[in-house]
Design a protein around this motif. Sequence first.
Motif, PDB file in Angstrom:
ATOM      1  N   TYR A   1       8.168  -6.483   6.258  1.00  0.00           N
ATOM      2  CA  TYR A   1       7.543  -5.366   6.961  1.00  0.00           C
ATOM      3  C   TYR A   1       6.271  -4.929   6.256  1.00  0.00           C
ATOM      4  N   GLN A   2       5.379  -4.309   7.031  1.00  0.00           N
ATOM      5  CA  GLN A   2       4.218  -3.646   6.439  1.00  0.00           C
ATOM      6  C   GLN A   2       4.587  -2.178   6.274  1.00  0.00           C
ATOM      7  N   PRO A   3       4.452  -1.639   5.079  1.00  0.00           N
ATOM      8  CA  PRO A   3       4.841  -0.245   4.879  1.00  0.00           C
ATOM      9  C   PRO A   3       3.817   0.738   5.451  1.00  0.00           C
ATOM     10  N   LEU A   4       4.327   1.808   6.020  1.00  0.00           N
ATOM     11  CA  LEU A   4       3.489   2.897   6.522  1.00  0.00           C
ATOM     12  C   LEU A   4       4.084   4.186   5.974  1.00  0.00           C
ATOM     13  N   SER A   5       3.313   4.910   5.178  1.00  0.00           N
ATOM     14  CA  SER A   5       3.850   6.102   4.523  1.00  0.00           C
ATOM     15  C   SER A   5       3.589   7.362   5.343  1.00  0.00           C
ATOM     16  N   LEU A   6       4.416   8.360   5.107  1.00  0.00           N
ATOM     17  CA  LEU A   6       4.234   9.660   5.757  1.00  0.00           C
ATOM     18  C   LEU A   6       2.921  10.295   5.292  1.00  0.00           C
ATOM     19  N   GLU A   7       2.567  10.020   4.060  1.00  0.00           N
ATOM     20  CA  GLU A   7       1.329  10.553   3.478  1.00  0.00           C
ATOM     21  C   GLU A   7       0.106  10.079   4.272  1.00  0.00           C
ATOM     22  N   ALA A   8       0.113   8.804   4.671  1.00  0.00           N
ATOM     23  CA  ALA A   8      -0.995   8.246   5.453  1.00  0.00           C
ATOM     24  C   ALA A   8      -1.067   8.903   6.830  1.00  0.00           C
ATOM     25  N   LEU A   9       0.089   9.157   7.425  1.00  0.00           N
ATOM     26  CA  LEU A   9       0.127   9.822   8.738  1.00  0.00           C
ATOM     27  C   LEU A   9      -0.387  11.253   8.626  1.00  0.00           C
ATOM     28  N   GLU A  10      -0.057  11.900   7.538  1.00  0.00           N
ATOM     29  CA  GLU A  10      -0.503  13.276   7.283  1.00  0.00           C
ATOM     30  C   GLU A  10      -2.033  13.344   7.231  1.00  0.00           C
ATOM     31  N   LYS A  11      -2.632  12.364   6.587  1.00  0.00           N
ATOM     32  CA  LYS A  11      -4.095  12.341   6.428  1.00  0.00           C
ATOM     33  C   LYS A  11      -4.829  12.026   7.727  1.00  0.00           C
ATOM     34  N   HIS A  12      -4.296  11.096   8.517  1.00  0.00           N
ATOM     35  CA  HIS A  12      -5.059  10.530   9.629  1.00  0.00           C
ATOM     36  C   HIS A  12      -4.729  11.056  11.026  1.00  0.00           C
ATOM     37  N   PHE A  13      -3.666  11.832  11.162  1.00  0.00           N
ATOM     38  CA  PHE A  13      -3.287  12.285  12.500  1.00  0.00           C
ATOM     39  C   PHE A  13      -3.174  13.804  12.577  1.00  0.00           C
ATOM     40  N   LEU A  14      -3.378  14.333  13.781  1.00  0.00           N
ATOM     41  CA  LEU A  14      -3.334  15.774  14.017  1.00  0.00           C
ATOM     42  C   LEU A  14      -1.951  16.198  14.521  1.00  0.00           C
ATOM     43  N   GLU A  15      -1.725  17.500  14.548  1.00  0.00           N
ATOM     44  CA  GLU A  15      -0.465  18.080  15.027  1.00  0.00           C
ATOM     45  C   GLU A  15      -0.182  17.647  16.472  1.00  0.00           C
ATOM     46  N   ASN A  16       1.071  17.357  16.781  1.00  0.00           N
ATOM     47  CA  ASN A  16       1.556  16.975  18.121  1.00  0.00           C
ATOM     48  C   ASN A  16       0.932  15.685  18.668  1.00  0.00           C
ATOM     49  N   GLU A  17       0.398  14.857  17.819  1.00  0.00           N
ATOM     50  CA  GLU A  17      -0.226  13.611  18.274  1.00  0.00           C
ATOM     51  C   GLU A  17       0.831  12.506  18.382  1.00  0.00           C
ATOM     52  N   VAL A  18       0.610  11.594  19.328  1.00  0.00           N
ATOM     53  CA  VAL A  18       1.493  10.434  19.475  1.00  0.00           C
ATOM     54  C   VAL A  18       0.909   9.300  18.634  1.00  0.00           C
ATOM     55  N   VAL A  19       1.712   8.815  17.694  1.00  0.00           N
ATOM     56  CA  VAL A  19       1.264   7.754  16.791  1.00  0.00           C
ATOM     57  C   VAL A  19       1.889   6.444  17.261  1.00  0.00           C
ATOM     58  N   ASP A  20       1.057   5.584  17.863  1.00  0.00           N
ATOM     59  CA  ASP A  20       1.560   4.277  18.273  1.00  0.00           C
ATOM     60  C   ASP A  20       0.890   3.186  17.436  1.00  0.00           C
ATOM     61  N   LEU A  21       1.321   1.958  17.638  1.00  0.00           N
ATOM     62  CA  LEU A  21       0.824   0.855  16.813  1.00  0.00           C
ATOM     63  C   LEU A  21      -0.682   0.653  16.947  1.00  0.00           C
ATOM     64  N   GLU A  22      -1.210   0.813  18.150  1.00  0.00           N
ATOM     65  CA  GLU A  22      -2.652   0.623  18.350  1.00  0.00           C
ATOM     66  C   GLU A  22      -3.467   1.603  17.505  1.00  0.00           C
ATOM     67  N   LYS A  23      -3.029   2.851  17.467  1.00  0.00           N
ATOM     68  CA  LYS A  23      -3.739   3.860  16.665  1.00  0.00           C
ATOM     69  C   LYS A  23      -3.605   3.557  15.174  1.00  0.00           C
ATOM     70  N   ILE A  24      -2.449   3.057  14.791  1.00  0.00           N
ATOM     71  CA  ILE A  24      -2.224   2.705  13.380  1.00  0.00           C
ATOM     72  C   ILE A  24      -3.158   1.568  12.965  1.00  0.00           C
ATOM     73  N   TYR A  25      -3.291   0.551  13.829  1.00  0.00           N
ATOM     74  CA  TYR A  25      -4.191  -0.575  13.531  1.00  0.00           C
ATOM     75  C   TYR A  25      -5.649  -0.117  13.559  1.00  0.00           C
ATOM     76  N   GLU A  26      -5.962   0.735  14.521  1.00  0.00           N
ATOM     77  CA  GLU A  26      -7.327   1.230  14.688  1.00  0.00           C
ATOM     78  C   GLU A  26      -7.800   1.987  13.448  1.00  0.00           C
ATOM     79  N   LYS A  27      -6.901   2.787  12.875  1.00  0.00           N
ATOM     80  CA  LYS A  27      -7.250   3.567  11.685  1.00  0.00           C
ATOM     81  C   LYS A  27      -7.026   2.781  10.394  1.00  0.00           C
ATOM     82  N   ARG A  28      -6.657   1.509  10.549  1.00  0.00           N
ATOM     83  CA  ARG A  28      -6.462   0.578   9.434  1.00  0.00           C
ATOM     84  C   ARG A  28      -5.432   1.059   8.404  1.00  0.00           C
ATOM     85  N   LEU A  29      -4.380   1.672   8.905  1.00  0.00           N
ATOM     86  CA  LEU A  29      -3.291   2.076   8.014  1.00  0.00           C
ATOM     87  C   LEU A  29      -2.437   0.867   7.654  1.00  0.00           C
TER      88      LEU A  29
END
Length: 145
Positions: free
Chosen positions: A72-100
């Motif tokens: 697996y590729q790890p994705l940390s909560l810390e990275a989500l905290e930095k790159h996403f806003l409140e109530n946002e839907v985090v899908d794989l495309e957004k994760i790849y787009e932000k290069r997490l």
Amino acid sequence: MELHSLKSTPGSRKEKHRKGRGHAAGKGKQAGKGQSGQRKRSKVRLGFEGGQNPWFRRLPKRGFKNINHIEYQPLSLEALEKHFLENEVVDLEKIYEKRLVTKRTLPVKLLANGKLTKKLTIHVHSASQSAIQAVESLGGKVEVL
């Protein structure tokens, strides 16, 4: 011009080099095989050392490779905290787009590294129990694909 009269351009096709046909041919006598010996006379299998115990049998064998292992590729909560806003839907495309994560071929696993303070809806291939707990405690949701 007809099909039966076509000829290739002079110099475009080389004749096959015939080894072992005398000195004048350029590859005579030993025919590029070096001095005499078993490997000149016939083929020897890969790893053969002339009867000596071969390298792959001399070395100790350890462990095994699990054929069912999923990397697996790890994705940390810390990275989500930095790159996403409140109530946002985090899908794989957004994760790849932000290069997490970088490799699209490997599945993504959410891990509970760092602290999350935002309510998010996260779509990933896998997630650790502690990561799911951390997201759901804030009212968010983790959807495993």
